[in-house]
Design a protein around this motif. Structure first.
Motif, PDB file in Angstrom:
ATOM      1  N   MET A   1       0.844  -1.190   0.000  1.00 52.87           N
ATOM      2  CA  MET A   1       0.000   0.000   0.000  1.00 52.87           C
ATOM      3  C   MET A   1       0.888   1.251   0.000  1.00 52.87           C
ATOM      4  N   ILE A   2       0.562   2.197  -0.864  1.00 52.53           N
ATOM      5  CA  ILE A   2       1.312   3.450  -0.943  1.00 52.53           C
ATOM      6  C   ILE A   2       0.903   4.353   0.210  1.00 52.53           C
ATOM      7  N   ARG A   3       1.901   4.855   0.946  1.00 53.61           N
ATOM      8  CA  ARG A   3       1.619   5.750   2.052  1.00 53.61           C
ATOM      9  C   ARG A   3       2.120   7.156   1.726  1.00 53.61           C
ATOM     10  N   PRO A   4       1.579   8.178   2.394  1.00 52.86           N
ATOM     11  CA  PRO A   4       1.994   9.552   2.090  1.00 52.86           C
ATOM     12  C   PRO A   4       3.416   9.825   2.588  1.00 52.86           C
ATOM     13  N   PHE A   5       4.060  10.776   1.934  1.00 54.47           N
ATOM     14  CA  PHE A   5       5.407  11.198   2.329  1.00 54.47           C
ATOM     15  C   PHE A   5       5.270  12.248   3.423  1.00 54.47           C
ATOM     16  N   ASN A   8       7.967  11.461   9.202  1.00 54.83           N
ATOM     17  CA  ASN A   8       8.681  10.230   9.569  1.00 54.83           C
ATOM     18  C   ASN A   8       9.531   9.709   8.414  1.00 54.83           C
ATOM     19  N   GLU A   9       8.987   9.804   7.205  1.00 54.70           N
ATOM     20  CA  GLU A   9       9.729   9.366   6.025  1.00 54.70           C
ATOM     21  C   GLU A   9      10.943  10.271   5.789  1.00 54.70           C
ATOM     22  N   ALA A  10      10.745  11.561   5.956  1.00 54.50           N
ATOM     23  CA  ALA A  10      11.855  12.504   5.779  1.00 54.50           C
ATOM     24  C   ALA A  10      12.943  12.262   6.821  1.00 54.50           C
ATOM     25  N   LEU A  11      12.527  11.995   8.065  1.00 56.02           N
ATOM     26  CA  LEU A  11      13.506  11.744   9.126  1.00 56.02           C
ATOM     27  C   LEU A  11      14.281  10.455   8.869  1.00 56.02           C
ATOM     28  N   PHE A  12      13.630   9.452   8.302  1.00 57.19           N
ATOM     29  CA  PHE A  12      14.319   8.200   7.979  1.00 57.19           C
ATOM     30  C   PHE A  12      15.458   8.457   6.994  1.00 57.19           C
ATOM     31  N   GLY A 173      16.628   6.669   0.468  1.00 57.14           N
ATOM     32  CA  GLY A 173      15.706   7.326  -0.457  1.00 57.14           C
ATOM     33  C   GLY A 173      14.964   6.330  -1.322  1.00 57.14           C
ATOM     34  N   GLN A 174      15.649   5.302  -1.787  1.00 60.61           N
ATOM     35  CA  GLN A 174      14.995   4.272  -2.598  1.00 60.61           C
ATOM     36  C   GLN A 174      13.918   3.550  -1.803  1.00 60.61           C
ATOM     37  N   ILE A 175      14.219   3.236  -0.541  1.00 55.79           N
ATOM     38  CA  ILE A 175      13.247   2.534   0.309  1.00 55.79           C
ATOM     39  C   ILE A 175      11.993   3.376   0.494  1.00 55.79           C
ATOM     40  N   ILE A 176      12.176   4.655   0.798  1.00 57.04           N
ATOM     41  CA  ILE A 176      11.027   5.537   1.014  1.00 57.04           C
ATOM     42  C   ILE A 176      10.265   5.774  -0.280  1.00 57.04           C
ATOM     43  N   ASN A 177      10.971   5.888  -1.384  1.00 60.06           N
ATOM     44  CA  ASN A 177      10.286   6.099  -2.664  1.00 60.06           C
ATOM     45  C   ASN A 177       9.434   4.895  -3.037  1.00 60.06           C
TER      46      ASN A 177
END
Length: 218
Positions: A1-5, A8-12, A173-177
């Motif tokens: 499932m696609i989640r919003p950016f 938490n994603e930025a901090l990761f 970045g790849q993981i979050i994308n």
């Protein structure tokens, strides 16, 4: 499932900077030791050492860093070494840095006026004392700017470690994308973070180069 950016994603992604810096530090430290050995071999009066160092430099400067990472990681695993991505990336980047720093520092050593060495010989100084007390201190001043410049390239080169699964800045970045599917935001942030890491070092390199140029003109 696609989640919003979100935050938490930025901090990761931001937190992954520590692994980029850690890998850069290990590779640069190991490369500095290896590079000094390579540089001294390149200016040695012993022909086999010169040719061995030259072959090492040609090998690592003439092949892509990505291929070197693949060879270290997959090659050692094939032979049952069981190396993990962190060790493989550290080893490959250290070998890579040793070749480039060795050639940079070789040029800096040879840039020291030959009269300095001749004066050292006249004073009866041996090879070790001549290098330690006369040649290397002067070569170090010349080497600061190109060495810092190479460090910038090394930091950016750590991004290739993501190919073998090491989670540094690019891999984060790849993981979050993959989870958010907003590549412009994700890799835009990654690019900004690389810029924040590298731009100050580029300024230091230019400043030291100008300072050395002024000093030599006096």
């Amino acid at each position: 499932m696609i989640r919003p950016f979100g935050i938490n994603e930025a901090l990761f992604i931001v937190e992954a900077i520590r692994w980029t810096l850690a890998l850069s530090a290990v590779a640069f430290a190991g490369g500095a030791i290896g590079g000094l050995i390579v540089a001294l071999c390149r200016v040695s009066s012993v022909a086999p050492l010169r040719y061995l160092a030259l072959g090492y430099i040609r090998l690592f400067q003439g092949t892509p860093l990505l291929m070197q990472l693949f060879l270290v990681y997959f090659g050692l695993n094939i032979f049952g070494a069981g190396i993990n991505p962190w060790l493989a990336a550290s080893l490959a980047l250290t070998l890579h840095a040793s070749a480039f720093l060795g050639e940079i520092w070789r040029g800096c050593i040879e840039a020291v006026p030959s009269g300095q060495s001749e004066a050292a010989w006249a004073l009866g100084l041996g090879y070790v004392d001549r290098m330690k007390s006369i040649v290397l201190p002067q070569a170090a001043k010349i080497a600061v700017a190109p060495t810092v410049g190479f460090l910038v390239q090394l930091i950016k080169g750590t991004s290739l470690a993501s190919i073998i699964g090491f989670v540094e800045l690019t891999r984060a970045g790849q993981i979050i994308n993959n989870a958010t599917f907003v590549p412009f935001k994700v890799f835009g942030l990654v690019a900004i973070l690389y810029f924040v890491l590298c731009w100050p070092l580029s300024l230091v390199a230019r400043w030291t180069e100008r300072r050395f140029a002024v000093a030599t003109q006096r």
